[in-house]
Scaffold this active site. Structure first.
Site, short mmCIF file in Angstrom:
data_model
loop_
_atom_site.label_atom_id
_atom_site.label_comp_id
_atom_site.label_asym_id
_atom_site.label_seq_id
_atom_site.Cartn_x
_atom_site.Cartn_y
_atom_site.Cartn_z
N LYS A 45 -38.58 24.39 23.74
CA LYS A 45 -39.33 25.20 24.15
C LYS A 45 -40.78 25.18 23.48
CE LYS A 45 -38.04 29.11 21.55
NZ LYS A 45 -39.23 29.52 21.01
N HIS A 89 -34.35 33.36 24.73
CA HIS A 89 -33.10 33.85 23.90
C HIS A 89 -32.58 35.16 24.37
CE1 HIS A 89 -34.33 30.66 21.38
NE2 HIS A 89 -35.03 31.06 20.29
N LYS A 121 -41.14 40.27 13.96
CA LYS A 121 -41.20 39.72 12.76
C LYS A 121 -41.37 40.69 11.59
CE LYS A 121 -41.51 35.39 14.59
NZ LYS A 121 -40.52 34.42 14.55
N ARG A 142 -46.42 8.96 14.24
CA ARG A 142 -47.63 7.97 13.97
C ARG A 142 -47.58 7.47 12.55
NH1 ARG A 142 -51.87 11.85 16.54
NH2 ARG A 142 -50.78 13.12 15.19
N LYS A 180 -24.88 29.34 19.85
CA LYS A 180 -24.41 29.92 18.78
C LYS A 180 -23.05 30.22 19.14
CE LYS A 180 -28.73 31.73 17.06
NZ LYS A 180 -29.08 31.41 15.61
N GLU A 184 -36.31 39.83 12.95
CA GLU A 184 -36.40 38.64 11.80
C GLU A 184 -37.35 39.39 10.67
OE1 GLU A 184 -36.98 34.66 13.26
OE2 GLU A 184 -38.34 35.59 14.46
N ASP A 192 -42.36 33.87 23.03
CA ASP A 192 -41.65 33.00 21.78
C ASP A 192 -40.08 33.22 22.02
OD1 ASP A 192 -41.10 31.31 19.62
OD2 ASP A 192 -41.11 33.10 18.36
N ASP A 220 -32.05 26.01 24.45
CA ASP A 220 -32.23 27.32 23.95
C ASP A 220 -31.20 27.41 23.07
OD1 ASP A 220 -31.72 30.17 23.66
OD2 ASP A 220 -32.94 30.57 25.65
N HIS A 221 -31.54 27.11 21.60
CA HIS A 221 -30.58 27.29 20.59
C HIS A 221 -29.65 28.32 20.57
CE1 HIS A 221 -33.44 29.34 17.96
NE2 HIS A 221 -32.41 29.45 17.22
C1 BG6 Z 1 -37.03 30.27 17.65
C2 BG6 Z 1 -38.49 31.13 17.52
O1 BG6 Z 1 -36.77 30.05 18.84
O2 BG6 Z 1 -36.12 31.15 17.03
C3 BG6 Z 1 -38.73 31.49 16.16
O3 BG6 Z 1 -39.52 30.22 17.93
C4 BG6 Z 1 -37.69 32.24 15.42
O4 BG6 Z 1 -39.69 32.24 16.23
C5 BG6 Z 1 -36.25 31.49 15.66
O5 BG6 Z 1 -37.81 32.49 14.22
C6 BG6 Z 1 -35.01 32.35 15.19
O6 BG6 Z 1 -33.97 31.62 15.26
P1 BG6 Z 1 -32.59 32.09 14.61
O7 BG6 Z 1 -31.54 30.87 15.13
O8 BG6 Z 1 -32.95 31.81 12.95
O9 BG6 Z 1 -32.30 33.46 15.09
#
Ligand code: BG6
Length: 511
Positions: free
Chosen positions: A173, A265, A363, A66, A207, A241, A260, A202-203
């Protein structure tokens, strides 16, 4: 040609999978370009790819948002993101070439005119920069905006694929919040793009260490014979985390830890750990095995005993006093969103019958670590006095996904001395020691794969739906049974998480 002759041949087969793959002519448009993900991950990854010579010469990046920006303003934002977050060193010549392809389109998602301008921009890119009609659209936007953006792309002709060119969509996601909404979302996406043009991120699959699960299992003779219920006692998949949720309440409140990260993951990690050997590493064969194993995965109850959830309160973490969820602000005062979740799953196949898979995430836990620990049964017979093996645990193979990437094997060894005493020791493989190359960021790999049209590392709609099918019964149970239990920041979760394993005579690892 014999292997020896091949080795001498300086011109390797162009299909050699070890050669770097460079994307063909194309552009990428990011929706939600002013967001956190874009600044921290997407823009730096694009620069890193350019720096590694993996983008085509005329590659172009278009931002859509925007803000009332010109192309140069957008370029400045990308520049700052790259300076701050890129993995590889800054090179002015790489930057200058990349920056020539920056474009910005200002507008909101419901603005027809803005999408017509985007279509015009894309056409100009084809003419000016030779992008060849190949364009990817990255939806880094809340799911509520998916439908509008997709309809606009279709309306403005941006989804047409003239003369053998391609159009692809990248979806971030969350893919829904339960099975029903995921189905609806998939329907919306597939109305506009055929499944083969949809790339769901799905990152974790980007890895290196996650891809190494397949190498470890299927390139070796050592592990696979014992990778089953005859030898494995249980599996623990942990994603811990240390960060809190400050600033992310808008996204996280009402979603929680299970939706989440477990739904995506951790279930993908489970699928790679538990699946059968694929016929080949083609995307179809790989997905077929993941789908099979996810179809066989079920939550194990009764959920009051086999699951746990918590919400962090203030506490000491790494020498600092950190606030609890509710002091950080942004969360409803009566929010029952969990910041810690642990569940028990069973994989109902001959290979895994009776082996519990424990998944946990949270977390503000003791430290940041993601690992898959395969814990083996005790040896059937120990020809030692009890006192000699008092400190002997169970053999374990631990895939360390992050941060200290590698693999650890735990086994018993004799303590030096004149008496016989056996204690646990570990043998380590560390990426940092074994290889000189540093690992690319997950987003580098995934963005490149989108541009190459290589779909192996992207879950298909069926995987997403199966994952919700696994999780939904637990979420439904939690929704009607009490609240998350408080746990102190810096700890390893609520007492119910400990109790959940203690009941079976097991305990969580302290990574
Ligand atoms: C994301 C979550 O998909 O992955 C986050 O939404 C999380 O909550 C993050 O912090 C963690 O990614 P990574 O690669 O730092 O383990």
């Amino acid at each position: 040609m014999s292997p020896a002759e091949q080795w001498k041949n300086p011109l390797r087969d162009p299909l050699d999978k070890r050669l770097p793959r460079i994307a063909g002519p194309c552009s990428l448009t990011i929706f939600g370009v002013t967001g956190d993900l874009s600044r921290k991950k997407l823009m730096p990854a694009i620069y890193d790819l350019a720096n590694r010579g993996l983008l085509p010469p005329g590659f172009s990046l278009t931002g859509f948002a925007r803000r009332d920006w010109e192309d140069q303003d957008f370029g400045q934002v990308v520049y700052e993101a790259v300076k701050e977050n890129a993995r590889t060193p800054f090179k002015q010549s790489v930057w200058d070439r990349l920056a020539e392809g920056f474009r910005f389109v200002s507008g909101s998602f419901d603005d027809d005119d803005a999408f017509d301008r985007l279509a015009e921009t894309v056409k100009q890119l084809d003419a000016e920069r030779g992008t060849g009609g190949n364009h990817a659209f990255y939806l880094s936007v809340p799911p509520s905006a998916f439908e509008t953006v997709l309809k606009q792309l279709a309306r403005s002709g941006l989804t047409d694929q003239p003369n053998g060119s391609w159009r692809r969509v990248v979806v971030e996601k969350p893919f829904g919040h339960d099975l029903e909404s995921a189905k609806e979302l998939n329907r919306i996406v597939n109305n506009v793009f055929p499944e083969e043009s949809v790339f769901r991120i799905d990152h974790y699959l980007g890895k290196e260490t996650v891809q190494n699960i397949l190498a470890l299992r299927f390139a070796n003779q050592l592990f696979e014979p014992i990778w089953n219920a005859n030898y494995v006692d249980h599996v623990q998949i942990t994603m811990a985390e240390d960060i809190g949720l400050g600033g992310r309440a808008g996204y996280y409140d009402g979603i929680g830890a299970a939706r989440d990260v477990i739904q995506n993951h951790l279930l993908q990690l489970l699928a790679l750990t538990a699946m059968e050997e694929p016929v080949s590493f083609s995307p179809q064969d790989l997905r077929a095995e993941k789908i099979k194993v996810l179809s066989a995965t079920k939550p194990v109850g009764p959920f009051d005993k086999t699951t746990a959830r918590g919400q962090y309160v203030g506490g000491w973490q790494g020498g600092n006093l950190v606030p609890g969820l509710h002091e950080e602000g942004g969360f409803a005062s009566d929010s029952t969103t969990e910041t810690f979740a642990a569940i028990t799953l069973g994989v109902e196949t001959r290979r895994w019958a009776g082996v519990p898979f424990y998944l946990r995430t949270g977390k503000r836990l003791g430290r940041r670590v993601t690992e898959i620990a395969v814990i083996f049964k005790r040896a059937p017979h120990l020809p030692f006095d009890d006192t000699m093996t008092e400190e002997l645990g169970q053999n374990a193979l631990v895939i360390r996904v992050q941060p200290d990437e590698g693999v650890t094997m735990r086994f018993g060894a004799k303590v030096p001395g004149t008496s016989m005493e056996v204690r646990d020791v570990t043998m380590d493989f560390g990426y940092g020691h074994a290889f000189t190359e540093s690992s690319p960021e997950a987003y580098e790999r995934l963005i490149l794969d989108v541009l190459l049209g290589e779909p192996s590392l992207f879950p298909v709609n069926e995987e997403v739906e199966l994952s919700w099918k696994i999780l939904d019964p637990v979420l439904e149970y939690w929704a009607s049974h009490g609240k998350p239990e408080p746990y102190k920041a810096g700890s390893w979760g609520p007492p119910s998480a400990e109790a959940m394993l203690a009941r079976t005579g097991r305990s969580w690892r302290r990574p």
